[in-house]
Write a protein that holds these residues in place. Structure first.
Motif, PDB file in Angstrom:
ATOM      1  N   MET A   1       0.847  -1.181   0.000  1.00 20.06           N
ATOM      2  CA  MET A   1       0.000   0.000   0.000  1.00 20.06           C
ATOM      3  C   MET A   1       0.894   1.246   0.000  1.00 20.06           C
ATOM      4  O   MET A   1       1.658   1.473   0.931  1.00 20.06           O
ATOM      5  CB  MET A   1      -0.908  -0.013   1.228  1.00 20.06           C
ATOM      6  N   LYS A   2       0.841   2.039  -1.054  1.00 21.60           N
ATOM      7  CA  LYS A   2       1.736   3.182  -1.221  1.00 21.60           C
ATOM      8  C   LYS A   2       1.302   4.342  -0.332  1.00 21.60           C
ATOM      9  O   LYS A   2       0.151   4.756  -0.344  1.00 21.60           O
ATOM     10  CB  LYS A   2       1.744   3.615  -2.689  1.00 21.60           C
ATOM     11  N   SER A   3       2.251   4.876   0.441  1.00 21.27           N
ATOM     12  CA  SER A   3       1.942   5.966   1.360  1.00 21.27           C
ATOM     13  C   SER A   3       1.816   7.292   0.615  1.00 21.27           C
ATOM     14  O   SER A   3       2.636   7.596  -0.267  1.00 21.27           O
ATOM     15  CB  SER A   3       3.038   6.085   2.413  1.00 21.27           C
ATOM     16  N   PRO A   4       0.838   8.129   0.990  1.00 24.84           N
ATOM     17  CA  PRO A   4       0.757   9.464   0.397  1.00 24.84           C
ATOM     18  C   PRO A   4       1.934  10.353   0.788  1.00 24.84           C
ATOM     19  O   PRO A   4       2.185  11.361   0.130  1.00 24.84           O
ATOM     20  CB  PRO A   4      -0.564  10.009   0.952  1.00 24.84           C
ATOM     21  N   LEU A   5       2.669   9.963   1.842  1.00 23.36           N
ATOM     22  CA  LEU A   5       3.799  10.778   2.278  1.00 23.36           C
ATOM     23  C   LEU A   5       5.011  10.633   1.357  1.00 23.36           C
ATOM     24  O   LEU A   5       6.003  11.351   1.534  1.00 23.36           O
ATOM     25  CB  LEU A   5       4.175  10.428   3.719  1.00 23.36           C
ATOM     26  N   LEU A   6       4.935   9.747   0.381  1.00 22.55           N
ATOM     27  CA  LEU A   6       5.990   9.690  -0.631  1.00 22.55           C
ATOM     28  C   LEU A   6       5.980  10.942  -1.510  1.00 22.55           C
ATOM     29  O   LEU A   6       6.908  11.159  -2.286  1.00 22.55           O
ATOM     30  CB  LEU A   6       5.835   8.443  -1.499  1.00 22.55           C
ATOM     31  N   SER A   7       4.951  11.762  -1.366  1.00 23.47           N
ATOM     32  CA  SER A   7       4.905  13.026  -2.103  1.00 23.47           C
ATOM     33  C   SER A   7       5.616  14.158  -1.359  1.00 23.47           C
ATOM     34  O   SER A   7       5.755  15.264  -1.900  1.00 23.47           O
ATOM     35  CB  SER A   7       3.448  13.435  -2.357  1.00 23.47           C
ATOM     36  N   LEU A   8       6.094  13.899  -0.134  1.00 22.19           N
ATOM     37  CA  LEU A   8       6.815  14.935   0.600  1.00 22.19           C
ATOM     38  C   LEU A   8       8.132  15.259  -0.100  1.00 22.19           C
ATOM     39  O   LEU A   8       8.724  14.409  -0.760  1.00 22.19           O
ATOM     40  CB  LEU A   8       7.091  14.470   2.033  1.00 22.19           C
ATOM     41  N   PRO A   9       8.630  16.497   0.044  1.00 25.14           N
ATOM     42  CA  PRO A   9       9.877  16.889  -0.631  1.00 25.14           C
ATOM     43  C   PRO A   9      11.033  15.960  -0.270  1.00 25.14           C
ATOM     44  O   PRO A   9      11.254  15.652   0.899  1.00 25.14           O
ATOM     45  CB  PRO A   9      10.117  18.308  -0.103  1.00 25.14           C
ATOM     46  N   GLY A  10      11.781  15.536  -1.283  1.00 22.49           N
ATOM     47  CA  GLY A  10      12.979  14.724  -1.076  1.00 22.49           C
ATOM     48  C   GLY A  10      12.733  13.252  -0.851  1.00 22.49           C
ATOM     49  O   GLY A  10      13.698  12.488  -0.699  1.00 22.49           O
TER      50      GLY A  10
ATOM     51  N   GLU B   1       8.807  -1.628   0.694  1.00 22.96           N
ATOM     52  CA  GLU B   1       8.269  -0.820  -0.394  1.00 22.96           C
ATOM     53  C   GLU B   1       6.941  -0.194   0.031  1.00 22.96           C
ATOM     54  O   GLU B   1       6.119  -0.823   0.693  1.00 22.96           O
ATOM     55  CB  GLU B   1       8.066  -1.696  -1.625  1.00 22.96           C
ATOM     56  N   GLY B   2       6.735   1.055  -0.363  1.00 14.26           N
ATOM     57  CA  GLY B   2       5.482   1.733  -0.052  1.00 14.26           C
ATOM     58  C   GLY B   2       5.639   2.924   0.856  1.00 14.26           C
ATOM     59  O   GLY B   2       4.738   3.766   0.953  1.00 14.26           O
ATOM     60  N   VAL B   3       6.785   3.015   1.556  1.00 14.99           N
ATOM     61  CA  VAL B   3       7.087   4.183   2.385  1.00 14.99           C
ATOM     62  C   VAL B   3       8.448   4.727   1.966  1.00 14.99           C
ATOM     63  O   VAL B   3       9.133   4.157   1.123  1.00 14.99           O
ATOM     64  CB  VAL B   3       7.077   3.835   3.882  1.00 14.99           C
ATOM     65  N   ALA B   4       8.849   5.835   2.569  1.00 13.70           N
ATOM     66  CA  ALA B   4      10.109   6.482   2.191  1.00 13.70           C
ATOM     67  C   ALA B   4      11.294   5.852   2.908  1.00 13.70           C
ATOM     68  O   ALA B   4      11.258   5.645   4.124  1.00 13.70           O
ATOM     69  CB  ALA B   4      10.051   7.970   2.504  1.00 13.70           C
ATOM     70  N   ALA B   5      12.345   5.570   2.150  1.00 14.15           N
ATOM     71  CA  ALA B   5      13.611   5.143   2.761  1.00 14.15           C
ATOM     72  C   ALA B   5      14.272   6.326   3.458  1.00 14.15           C
ATOM     73  O   ALA B   5      14.823   6.201   4.557  1.00 14.15           O
ATOM     74  CB  ALA B   5      14.543   4.570   1.696  1.00 14.15           C
ATOM     75  N   HIS B   6      14.209   7.488   2.818  1.00 16.35           N
ATOM     76  CA  HIS B   6      14.722   8.722   3.418  1.00 16.35           C
ATOM     77  C   HIS B   6      14.134   9.899   2.667  1.00 16.35           C
ATOM     78  O   HIS B   6      13.482   9.757   1.632  1.00 16.35           O
ATOM     79  CB  HIS B   6      16.250   8.759   3.418  1.00 16.35           C
ATOM     80  N   TYR B   7      14.387  11.094   3.218  1.00 14.08           N
ATOM     81  CA  TYR B   7      13.873  12.333   2.618  1.00 14.08           C
ATOM     82  C   TYR B   7      15.022  13.260   2.212  1.00 14.08           C
ATOM     83  O   TYR B   7      14.886  14.471   2.232  1.00 14.08           O
ATOM     84  CB  TYR B   7      12.934  13.038   3.594  1.00 14.08           C
ATOM     85  N   GLY B   8      16.155  12.660   1.871  1.00 15.98           N
ATOM     86  CA  GLY B   8      17.247  13.439   1.320  1.00 15.98           C
ATOM     87  C   GLY B   8      18.453  13.621   2.209  1.00 15.98           C
ATOM     88  O   GLY B   8      19.510  14.024   1.735  1.00 15.98           O
TER      89      GLY B   8
END
Length: 321
Positions: free
Chosen positions: A1-10, A19-26
């Protein structure tokens, strides 16, 4: 299930089972430092969420789990395992009871099998098992966080932080008021530092709880029968587990981390020596540098110098030999 927070910057997506969440934000190390300081949150919305309701929920779960939960107080967090008949670890559950319902989060990809098993064991007990993953997302607030929890949200509080069972529809609004977001790699780095095992990483098809230090935290030795208890009791009373979890400090001059599954050998025997274990998790820590968890044979000397693939490693004891 893909998280909407993958749209956050970076945001950079995680891979594999995460898979489905962010590994990191930059900025991996900045995110780690923020979590270590009690700031921000981690999106764990790829994890499964299971609930068990009904008046028999605690007494019923007590029969199935390795943990003593028949008298679990409302709001008290615990963790538990489900074992095979031979005592091998099949499921890990991170639990809290809110007074009417037991909430648990589990590893991604395991909830279908877990729900099927629980349903098969209901018999005449007054319980209702539900997969709530589509409606609720797990969000982690680190230890020391003073962030406010939205009203009505079920919280699982531990020494490592608070796990929130947040309505999935509220993820984006939560992120907007509780940042900065930290990725899963930062969360994993702190998990490895704390020597906390993870199902599917530190476990394989033959892992028993003693090997990972789960006795006491997820396995209660003075409770009634459950599947696999014979193995737990036999190893506890009469023997030693065949393997033990270790924490590895890796040679920082190596550009690449040894991947999970990398074979471990004695440094004195060189890269062609006999295999004595394997890496289970490896991370880059903001203070410790490259570190890892690994399973090695119990009789490996605690002061032995090791090789993880071609990388020199010094071990720290997690589970006593």
């Amino acid at each position: 299930m893909k998280s909407p927070l993958l749209s956050l910057p970076g945001a950079v997506p995680a891979e594999g089972v995460d898979e489905g969440v962010a590994a990191h934000y930059g900025d991996l190390f900045r995110e780690q430092r923020a979590l270590a300081d009690g700031a921000g949150f981690v999106d764990l919305s790829h994890r499964g969420v299971i609930t068990v309701g009904g008046e028999d929920r605690l007494s019923w779960l007590h029969l199935l789990l390795t943990q003593h939960v028949s008298e679990l107080p409302a709001g008290q967090a615990t963790e538990a395992l489900i074992l095979s008949a031979n005592g091998h670890i099949e499921h890990a559950l991170y639990l809290v009871d809110d007074g009417t319902t037991v909430w648990a989060h589990v590893e991604p990809g395991t909830r279908d099998a877990l729900v099927a098993y629980l349903e098969s064991m209901k018999f005449f007990y007054r319980v209702e098992v539900a997969d709530r993953t589509a409606d609720f997302a797990v969000v982690h607030l680190p230890a020391g966080s003073i962030a406010e929890v939205p009203e009505g949200v079920v919280v699982r509080e531990t020494a490592y932080g608070r796990d929130l069972f947040l309505p999935r529809a509220d993820l984006e609004s939560f992120a907007a008021t509780h940042g900065p977001a930290a990725g899963l790699l930062a969360y994993e780095a702190l998990r490895v530092e704390e020597h906390r095992p993870r199902l599917g990483f530190e476990t394989d098809h033959r892992t028993i709880p003693h090997e990972l230090g789960w006795i006491g935290t997820a396995v209660h030795l003075q409770k009634g029968c459950y599947r696999g208890q014979e193995t737990v009791a036999r190893v506890q009373n009469l023997g030693k587990p065949p393997r033990r979890l270790v924490f590895l400090h890796l040679d920082g001059s190596d550009v690449h981390l040894p991947a999970p599954g990398t074979e471990i050998r004695l440094a004195d025997e060189g890269p062609d020596g006999r295999k004595i274990g394997f890496v289970t998790s490896s991370v880059r820590h903001h203070e410790l540098g490259p570190v890892a968890l690994a399973l090695v044979k119990r009789n490996v000397p605690v002061d032995a110098r090791l090789l993880a693939g071609d990388t020199a490693a010094a071990q720290e004891v997690v589970v006593e030999p």
